[in-house]
Design an enzyme around this catalytic site. Sequence first.
Site, PDB file in Angstrom:
ATOM      1  N   GLY A 168     -10.641 -16.881 -18.672  1.00 20.12           N
ATOM      2  CA  GLY A 168      -9.854 -16.439 -17.530  1.00 20.12           C
ATOM      3  C   GLY A 168      -8.550 -15.771 -17.916  1.00 20.12           C
ATOM      4  CB  SER A 169      -7.283 -13.960 -20.899  1.00 14.78           C
ATOM      5  OG  SER A 169      -8.154 -12.882 -21.085  1.00 14.78           O
TER       6      SER A 169
ATOM      7  CG  HIS B 291     -18.413  -3.295 -19.922  1.00 15.20           C
ATOM      8  ND1 HIS B 291     -19.340  -4.302 -20.089  1.00 15.20           N
ATOM      9  CD2 HIS B 291     -18.604  -2.439 -20.954  1.00 15.20           C
ATOM     10  CE1 HIS B 291     -20.057  -4.049 -21.167  1.00 15.20           C
ATOM     11  NE2 HIS B 291     -19.632  -2.920 -21.707  1.00 15.20           N
TER      12      HIS B 291
HETATM   13  C1  GRF Z   1     -13.545  -9.728 -20.903  1.00 16.62           C
HETATM   14  O1  GRF Z   1     -13.579  -9.265 -22.225  1.00 16.62           O
HETATM   15  C2  GRF Z   1     -14.269  -8.762 -19.999  1.00 16.62           C
HETATM   16  O2  GRF Z   1     -14.296  -7.471 -20.489  1.00 16.62           O
HETATM   17  C3  GRF Z   1     -15.662  -9.326 -19.938  1.00 16.62           C
HETATM   18  O3  GRF Z   1     -15.503 -10.711 -20.013  1.00 16.62           O
HETATM   19  C4  GRF Z   1     -14.319 -11.021 -20.725  1.00 16.62           C
HETATM   20  C5  GRF Z   1     -13.562 -12.026 -19.913  1.00 16.62           C
HETATM   21  O4  GRF Z   1     -12.468 -12.550 -20.606  1.00 16.62           O
HETATM   22  N1  GRF Z   1     -16.313  -8.886 -18.724  1.00 16.62           N
HETATM   23  P1  GRF Z   1     -11.457 -13.551 -19.879  1.00 16.62           P
HETATM   24  O5  GRF Z   1     -12.267 -14.753 -19.412  1.00 16.62           O
HETATM   25  O6  GRF Z   1     -10.826 -12.818 -18.746  1.00 16.62           O
HETATM   26  O7  GRF Z   1     -10.474 -13.936 -20.935  1.00 16.62           O
END
Ligand code: GRF
Length: 201
Positions: free
Chosen positions: A12-13, A109
């Site tokens: 969830g960054s 993405h």
């Molecule tokens: C991100 O790298 C995004 O591109 C992909 O999933 C990842 C999610 O990362 N769809 P986070 O959970 O938001 O850190």
Amino acid sequence: MKRIVVLASGQGSNLEAILKAVERGEVAGRVVMVISDNPNAPALERARKRKINALFLDPKGYADRLDYDRAVIEEIKALQADLVVLAGFMRLLSPLFIKSFPMQIMNIHPSILPAFPGKDGVEQALNYGAKVTGCTVHFVDEGLDSGPVILQETVPVIQQDTLSTLHQRIHASEHRIYPTAIDLFCRDKLKVEGRRCFIVD
Ligand code: GRF
């Protein structure tokens, strides 16, 4: 103020970046709920810390994908959400889900689409030997990472890159463009014609 629901399965960054941008007043909307298919997703904790509704919906409690999606759709409709934001949601969405929120679902993405769609977009770019990659915010349609592109930002691949260093740089880029794209949506600045998404005044 537009009402946003975020679906997230993991760290969830991106959610964190969005919540911080909302707190700084940089997004003309508010996150009304975070939904996860993973009870241990740090994303849920990030929401709870801010007193935002955080809901774990257990896929095991439903007969199949469609049944699960129906439950998620119901939650989102009950909240009268304007926008569904996918932030690392690791489940494929059914056509019913996509049809329920046309041009109201966004995804991020980790590549410059249409290059390297699907899983492991970062690894695909690295293994391909690309010198430039990046990230894409797009509306979700029924294809795989194939909906109209909203924003993209490039990230160079350097010789010393490992999967982890490249991922980190792409993440930083994601955290910049995702809140921006969401804000544009919330201010009714996005207009889609065919495959092209225009930013209007
Ligand atoms: C991100 O790298 C995004 O591109 C992909 O999933 C990842 C999610 O990362 N769809 P986070 O959970 O938001 O850190």
